[in-house]
Design an enzyme around this catalytic site. Structure first.
Site, PDB file in Angstrom:
ATOM      1  N   SER A 105       0.837  -1.196   0.000  1.00 12.04           N
ATOM      2  CA  SER A 105       0.000   0.000   0.000  1.00 12.04           C
ATOM      3  C   SER A 105       0.881   1.259   0.000  1.00 12.04           C
ATOM      4  CB  SER A 105      -0.966  -0.053   1.186  1.00 12.04           C
ATOM      5  OG  SER A 105      -1.999   0.877   1.037  1.00 12.04           O
ATOM      6  N   ASP A 244      -9.475  -5.594  -4.444  1.00 13.52           N
ATOM      7  CA  ASP A 244      -8.504  -4.761  -3.732  1.00 13.52           C
ATOM      8  C   ASP A 244      -8.771  -3.287  -4.035  1.00 13.52           C
ATOM      9  OD1 ASP A 244      -6.081  -3.710  -2.713  1.00 13.52           O
ATOM     10  OD2 ASP A 244      -4.850  -5.268  -3.652  1.00 13.52           O
ATOM     11  N   HIS A 271      -7.303  -5.913   0.007  1.00 14.12           N
ATOM     12  CA  HIS A 271      -6.078  -5.107   0.042  1.00 14.12           C
ATOM     13  C   HIS A 271      -4.915  -5.813   0.732  1.00 14.12           C
ATOM     14  CE1 HIS A 271      -3.971  -1.422  -0.542  1.00 14.12           C
ATOM     15  NE2 HIS A 271      -3.968  -1.033   0.716  1.00 14.12           N
TER      16      HIS A 271
END
Length: 293
Positions: A105, A244, A271
């Site tokens: 991320s 995601d 995610h």
């Protein structure tokens, strides 16, 4: 297998950065993990401890502003430069001459900026897990995902975005629904590291990114590296899930522009692919690391 876990602190900017090393030094380059957020903590990466079974050290740290490196009251610190400086400092402090670098991320954004702006030596490969190179593309894709929520949730999010009232109970409920569907959720069977109480860096997130995933209003709002991705020279593995917030559109924008890259799309994964598709993720990652040692 139970591996030795070494914990410690590195002095940084007059504060302290916590790190955690699983396993013993070996001739294999360690895997250095960059967590998300900003402000999320290393905790969830403990599900990857088993990768040390291959004889490789797995190293994570709590970036300044969260977890065991908690700090607040310093909004001026929450910038890309602070966290890149910290990454360079931790490599030096732990004598990580050669590493594989995995960013998840926000951690993937960090890895991208580090590879392009710092041209680091000794990075054997990059693993960009559910990250992005463009805050504007990310924001537009999040707004597309919001259209999959109920009409009620969409209206609550629109209202909060119009008024800036991020405390509205309807908005908070809608944001929870968005998280459960596209980010992560926990239950009684979740690993302890996912449910353990943690000191999230709320200030780091707010000033670094924004009030939520779809409103980049902080210092990273102008993070736009897509046109520079062709400067990445390291072999790069891109990981994302079909459900995601790093949508296939976002992942494809990385794959399209990073010359020496491979993209693995995990089915039925949100995610945190390394949680939702844990076994497959560990297999893919182990094979990748062996190939690029």
């Amino acid at each position: 297998m139970n591996h030795r876990i070494t914990e410690g602190y590195m002095p940084f900017l007059g504060y302290q950065t916590y790190y955690r090393i699983v396993g013993e030094p070996s001739d294999k380059a360690p895997l250095l993990l960059l967590h998300g957020g900003p402000g999320s903590t290393h905790n969830y990466f403990e599900v990857l401890d088993e990768l040390a079974d291959t004889g490789r050290q797995i190293i994570s740290y709590d970036q300044i502003g969260c977890g065991n490196s908690y700090l607040d009251g310093h909004p001026e610190l929450w910038t890309l430069q602070t966290w890149i400086d910290e990454l360079m400092a931790i490599r030096e402090h732990l004598h990580l001459r050669e590493v594989h670098l995995l960013g998840q991320s926000w951690g993937a954004m960090q890895a991208i900026a580090y590879a392009i702006d710092q041209k680091p030596v000794g990075v054997k490969s990059l693993i960009l897990s559910s990250g992005h190179a463009s805050s504007s593309l990310w924001a537009s894709e999040q707004h597309r995902l919001i259209t999959y929520l109920s009409e009620e949730d969409q209206a609550a999010i629109r209202r909060a975005e119009a008024t800036g009232n991020w405390d509205d109970p309807d908005y908070l409920r809608a944001n929870d629904h968005y998280f459960d569907r596209f980010v992560t959720s926990t239950d009684a069977l979740s690993p302890e590291c996912l449910t353990r109480p943690k000191r999230a860096g709320r200030e780091a997130y707010l000033y670094g990114w924004g009030p939520n995933e779809y409103q980049p209003l902080g210092s990273l709002k102008d993070f736009e590296y897509t046109s520079k991705l062709n400067q990445i020279t390291q072999p790069t593995l891109i990981c994302s899930g079909t459900q995601d917030i790093c949508t296939p559109v976002v992942a494809a924008s990385l794959y399209e522009h990073i010359l020496n890259s491979r993209w693995h799309l995990f089915r039925r994964s949100r995610h945190m692919c390394f949680v939702d598709a844990h076994r497959e993720y560990c297999q893919v990652l182990t094979a990748w690391l062996q190939e690029h040692d």
